[in-house]
Design a protein around this motif. Sequence first.
Motif, PDB file in Angstrom:
ATOM      1  N   MET A   1      19.677  58.285  30.740  1.00 36.91           N
ATOM      2  CA  MET A   1      20.914  57.901  30.068  1.00 36.91           C
ATOM      3  C   MET A   1      22.083  58.139  30.998  1.00 36.91           C
ATOM      4  SD  MET A   1      20.439  59.297  26.207  1.00 36.91           S
ATOM      5  CE  MET A   1      18.909  58.968  25.365  1.00 36.91           C
ATOM      6  N   GLU A   2      23.058  57.201  30.956  1.00 35.20           N
ATOM      7  CA  GLU A   2      24.249  57.293  31.790  1.00 35.20           C
ATOM      8  C   GLU A   2      25.485  57.019  30.940  1.00 35.20           C
ATOM      9  OE1 GLU A   2      22.091  55.527  35.798  1.00 35.20           O
ATOM     10  OE2 GLU A   2      23.153  54.210  34.418  1.00 35.20           O
ATOM     11  N   ASP A   3      26.618  57.542  31.397  1.00 35.39           N
ATOM     12  CA  ASP A   3      27.852  57.230  30.687  1.00 35.39           C
ATOM     13  C   ASP A   3      28.350  55.848  31.099  1.00 35.39           C
ATOM     14  OD1 ASP A   3      29.100  57.459  33.163  1.00 35.39           O
ATOM     15  OD2 ASP A   3      30.070  59.367  32.721  1.00 35.39           O
ATOM     16  N   ARG A   4      29.522  55.478  30.617  1.00 39.07           N
ATOM     17  CA  ARG A   4      30.009  54.118  30.870  1.00 39.07           C
ATOM     18  C   ARG A   4      30.282  53.853  32.337  1.00 39.07           C
ATOM     19  NH1 ARG A   4      34.593  56.577  28.475  1.00 39.07           N
ATOM     20  NH2 ARG A   4      34.085  55.708  26.444  1.00 39.07           N
ATOM     21  N   ARG A   5      30.439  54.924  33.145  1.00 42.59           N
ATOM     22  CA  ARG A   5      30.677  54.751  34.577  1.00 42.59           C
ATOM     23  C   ARG A   5      29.398  54.955  35.380  1.00 42.59           C
ATOM     24  NH1 ARG A   5      36.415  57.505  35.990  1.00 42.59           N
ATOM     25  NH2 ARG A   5      36.104  56.225  37.844  1.00 42.59           N
ATOM     26  N   LEU A   6      28.254  54.899  34.674  1.00 46.45           N
ATOM     27  CA  LEU A   6      26.932  54.993  35.288  1.00 46.45           C
ATOM     28  C   LEU A   6      26.689  56.352  35.945  1.00 46.45           C
ATOM     29  CD1 LEU A   6      26.648  51.406  36.814  1.00 46.45           C
ATOM     30  CD2 LEU A   6      25.722  52.242  34.654  1.00 46.45           C
ATOM     31  N   ARG A   7      27.288  57.403  35.386  1.00 44.27           N
ATOM     32  CA  ARG A   7      26.994  58.771  35.825  1.00 44.27           C
ATOM     33  C   ARG A   7      25.911  59.339  34.912  1.00 44.27           C
ATOM     34  NH1 ARG A   7      33.077  59.175  35.996  1.00 44.27           N
ATOM     35  NH2 ARG A   7      32.797  59.826  33.840  1.00 44.27           N
ATOM     36  N   LEU A   8      24.987  60.055  35.511  1.00 44.17           N
ATOM     37  CA  LEU A   8      23.810  60.526  34.775  1.00 44.17           C
ATOM     38  C   LEU A   8      24.196  61.518  33.692  1.00 44.17           C
ATOM     39  CD1 LEU A   8      20.656  60.400  34.808  1.00 44.17           C
ATOM     40  CD2 LEU A   8      20.750  62.501  36.154  1.00 44.17           C
ATOM     41  N   LEU A   9      23.676  61.301  32.476  1.00 46.40           N
ATOM     42  CA  LEU A   9      23.838  62.242  31.372  1.00 46.40           C
ATOM     43  C   LEU A   9      22.554  63.027  31.122  1.00 46.40           C
ATOM     44  CD1 LEU A   9      25.770  59.999  28.812  1.00 46.40           C
ATOM     45  CD2 LEU A   9      26.725  61.779  30.288  1.00 46.40           C
ATOM     46  N   ALA A  10      21.427  62.326  31.159  1.00 46.64           N
ATOM     47  CA  ALA A  10      20.144  62.982  30.874  1.00 46.64           C
ATOM     48  C   ALA A  10      19.022  62.099  31.375  1.00 46.64           C
ATOM     49  CB  ALA A  10      19.991  63.213  29.365  1.00 46.64           C
ATOM     50  N   HIS A  11      17.854  62.697  31.592  1.00 46.60           N
ATOM     51  CA  HIS A  11      16.686  61.899  31.965  1.00 46.60           C
ATOM     52  C   HIS A  11      15.436  62.568  31.424  1.00 46.60           C
ATOM     53  CE1 HIS A  11      15.341  64.661  35.224  1.00 46.60           C
ATOM     54  NE2 HIS A  11      16.627  64.890  35.369  1.00 46.60           N
ATOM     55  N   SER A  12      14.427  61.763  31.178  1.00 46.42           N
ATOM     56  CA  SER A  12      13.170  62.272  30.635  1.00 46.42           C
ATOM     57  C   SER A  12      12.195  62.580  31.761  1.00 46.42           C
ATOM     58  CB  SER A  12      12.560  61.229  29.697  1.00 46.42           C
ATOM     59  OG  SER A  12      12.186  60.094  30.466  1.00 46.42           O
ATOM     60  N   ALA A  13      11.104  63.207  31.396  1.00 46.14           N
ATOM     61  CA  ALA A  13       9.993  63.357  32.340  1.00 46.14           C
ATOM     62  C   ALA A  13       9.381  61.984  32.595  1.00 46.14           C
ATOM     63  CB  ALA A  13       8.951  64.310  31.769  1.00 46.14           C
ATOM     64  N   HIS A  14       8.738  61.825  33.736  1.00 46.73           N
ATOM     65  CA  HIS A  14       8.178  60.517  34.088  1.00 46.73           C
ATOM     66  C   HIS A  14       6.904  60.763  34.892  1.00 46.73           C
ATOM     67  CE1 HIS A  14       8.728  56.142  34.656  1.00 46.73           C
ATOM     68  NE2 HIS A  14       8.074  56.336  35.780  1.00 46.73           N
ATOM     69  N   ALA A  15       5.766  60.420  34.306  1.00 46.24           N
ATOM     70  CA  ALA A  15       4.492  60.740  34.940  1.00 46.24           C
ATOM     71  C   ALA A  15       4.034  59.680  35.939  1.00 46.24           C
ATOM     72  CB  ALA A  15       3.419  60.928  33.866  1.00 46.24           C
ATOM     73  N   GLY A  16       4.482  58.440  35.769  1.00 44.33           N
ATOM     74  CA  GLY A  16       4.011  57.362  36.620  1.00 44.33           C
ATOM     75  C   GLY A  16       4.811  57.231  37.904  1.00 44.33           C
ATOM     76  N   PRO A  17       4.582  56.156  38.650  1.00 43.96           N
ATOM     77  CA  PRO A  17       5.369  55.926  39.871  1.00 43.96           C
ATOM     78  C   PRO A  17       6.860  55.818  39.548  1.00 43.96           C
ATOM     79  CG  PRO A  17       3.460  54.451  39.749  1.00 43.96           C
ATOM     80  CD  PRO A  17       3.562  55.118  38.420  1.00 43.96           C
ATOM     81  N   VAL A  18       7.684  56.338  40.429  1.00 39.51           N
ATOM     82  CA  VAL A  18       9.138  56.336  40.239  1.00 39.51           C
ATOM     83  C   VAL A  18       9.771  55.389  41.246  1.00 39.51           C
ATOM     84  CG1 VAL A  18      11.229  57.746  40.308  1.00 39.51           C
ATOM     85  CG2 VAL A  18       9.107  58.707  39.393  1.00 39.51           C
ATOM     86  N   ASP A  19      10.598  54.457  40.768  1.00 46.54           N
ATOM     87  CA  ASP A  19      11.244  53.536  41.712  1.00 46.54           C
ATOM     88  C   ASP A  19      12.447  54.219  42.377  1.00 46.54           C
ATOM     89  OD1 ASP A  19      13.321  53.447  39.878  1.00 46.54           O
ATOM     90  OD2 ASP A  19      13.050  51.359  39.328  1.00 46.54           O
ATOM     91  N   ASP A  20      12.968  53.572  43.405  1.00 45.83           N
ATOM     92  CA  ASP A  20      14.045  54.176  44.198  1.00 45.83           C
ATOM     93  C   ASP A  20      15.296  54.421  43.370  1.00 45.83           C
ATOM     94  OD1 ASP A  20      12.331  53.962  46.323  1.00 45.83           O
ATOM     95  OD2 ASP A  20      13.331  52.240  47.252  1.00 45.83           O
TER      96      ASP A  20
ATOM     97  N   ARG B   1      14.930  57.517  41.101  1.00 40.43           N
ATOM     98  CA  ARG B   1      14.961  58.728  41.945  1.00 40.43           C
ATOM     99  C   ARG B   1      16.380  59.006  42.440  1.00 40.43           C
ATOM    100  NH1 ARG B   1      12.497  57.129  46.908  1.00 40.43           N
ATOM    101  NH2 ARG B   1      14.647  56.528  47.371  1.00 40.43           N
ATOM    102  N   ASP B   2      17.036  57.987  42.990  1.00 38.59           N
ATOM    103  CA  ASP B   2      18.358  58.210  43.568  1.00 38.59           C
ATOM    104  C   ASP B   2      19.393  58.553  42.508  1.00 38.59           C
ATOM    105  OD1 ASP B   2      17.226  57.660  45.992  1.00 38.59           O
ATOM    106  OD2 ASP B   2      18.034  55.623  46.163  1.00 38.59           O
ATOM    107  N   THR B   3      19.271  57.932  41.337  1.00 42.18           N
ATOM    108  CA  THR B   3      20.216  58.221  40.260  1.00 42.18           C
ATOM    109  C   THR B   3      20.097  59.675  39.811  1.00 42.18           C
ATOM    110  OG1 THR B   3      20.198  55.931  39.506  1.00 42.18           O
ATOM    111  CG2 THR B   3      20.923  57.589  37.923  1.00 42.18           C
ATOM    112  N   ILE B   4      18.871  60.158  39.720  1.00 40.01           N
ATOM    113  CA  ILE B   4      18.666  61.549  39.298  1.00 40.01           C
ATOM    114  C   ILE B   4      19.158  62.516  40.377  1.00 40.01           C
ATOM    115  CG2 ILE B   4      16.899  63.281  38.788  1.00 40.01           C
ATOM    116  CD1 ILE B   4      15.308  61.029  37.395  1.00 40.01           C
ATOM    117  N   LEU B   5      18.869  62.222  41.630  1.00 41.60           N
ATOM    118  CA  LEU B   5      19.259  63.138  42.713  1.00 41.60           C
ATOM    119  C   LEU B   5      20.768  63.135  42.942  1.00 41.60           C
ATOM    120  CD1 LEU B   5      16.424  62.480  45.335  1.00 41.60           C
ATOM    121  CD2 LEU B   5      16.695  64.465  43.851  1.00 41.60           C
ATOM    122  N   GLN B   6      21.392  61.954  42.835  1.00 38.75           N
ATOM    123  CA  GLN B   6      22.826  61.835  43.107  1.00 38.75           C
ATOM    124  C   GLN B   6      23.676  61.953  41.857  1.00 38.75           C
ATOM    125  OE1 GLN B   6      23.308  58.113  45.211  1.00 38.75           O
ATOM    126  NE2 GLN B   6      21.703  58.615  46.680  1.00 38.75           N
ATOM    127  N   ARG B   7      23.044  62.054  40.702  1.00 42.48           N
ATOM    128  CA  ARG B   7      23.725  62.198  39.417  1.00 42.48           C
ATOM    129  C   ARG B   7      24.543  60.966  39.045  1.00 42.48           C
ATOM    130  NH1 ARG B   7      21.048  65.909  37.070  1.00 42.48           N
ATOM    131  NH2 ARG B   7      22.768  66.285  35.632  1.00 42.48           N
TER     132      ARG B   7
END
Length: 345
Positions: A1-20, A23-29
């Motif tokens: 989930m992201e706010d209106r400016r596409l800043r990360l609010l929350a993310h779930s666990a993800h067991a399968g392959p993760v796309d770039d 990954r980048d959104t979670i790391l860079q917030r």
Amino acid sequence: MEDRRLRLLAHSAHAGPVDDVRRDTILQRAAPAAVAARLDALGVRNAREPVRLPAAPELGMAARVCFPLRGPHGLLGFAWVIDDPPLADTEADQLALGLADVTAALVAAEAGDDARGEREQALVDALLGPGTPAGRQGAAAAAIATGAFPAAGRVRVLAADDPSDLLTVRRRSGAAQVVAGTFDGLAVALIAGDLPPALAPTGTIGAGEPVASLADVATSHREAVVAHRVARAVPALGPVAHFGALGPYGLLAPLVLPGGGAAPVPRPAALTALEGEPNGPELLFTLRALLDAAGDVTLTARRLHLHRATLYRRLRRIETLTGADLADGLQRLHLHAALLLDDLR
């Protein structure tokens, strides 16, 4: 989930392959800039129903379903679901139903943010404005009493053009340690304790030196504004410029960035004389290299990849045009300071 400016609010666990992009959104917030541009081009900010977005391999982005989160006053943010395997319509309906609770929580949080913003802006105005020392002491005591700031510890001020550049500071420091607002045309943040490490603003942040009392933050604010303005003129000092690390620029800045309506220091005629020559830029560049090397001709020739005879010819020409003796330390200091002031101008 992201706010209106596409800043990360929350993310779930993800067991399968993760796309770039995930990954980048979670790391860079926040969503990468190229992804944000693509989403804007696709018009997702105007969507009112879930939107299926095809994969964009060139961005490292798998197919997604975008759920816009809208409150009574407009867009609040987005929820994203990787669409691989494709989401069934019944699953999308279930998600939309559950996200209604998320939307309600975001509406309540935004209302709380608005009220907090008004309180914080009032405190910023009281501490940085033209009030009396007694008034600032009272505002500081009230902020401490309400828990907006700790009772003890050092406080500093940050200044930036864009308030979003200070949001990372709040997120990493904790809301009880940061008060944010705007003052004199800049976004400002009052911070208790140390700055979070590895800040990466999109613009420039100026940081004042810490002061011992919340009532004295006007001093740190003045330093933050100077650091911000100097770093915008000399980008190598940024993107987070600390007043105490400005070096000679901090000493010289008041001469060309004065307050109170004072007239700026005029540019020395010697530099104007050099600049007016046909090879003026070359002479100014040579002079700067010599002064940055503390007058060391051998080092200057090596840095400029010049034969020393060529360098000496240029230096004699500089002395003739400026009337300066480059063997005189005080005259070199005068010219060096003048060049640094040019940077700030």
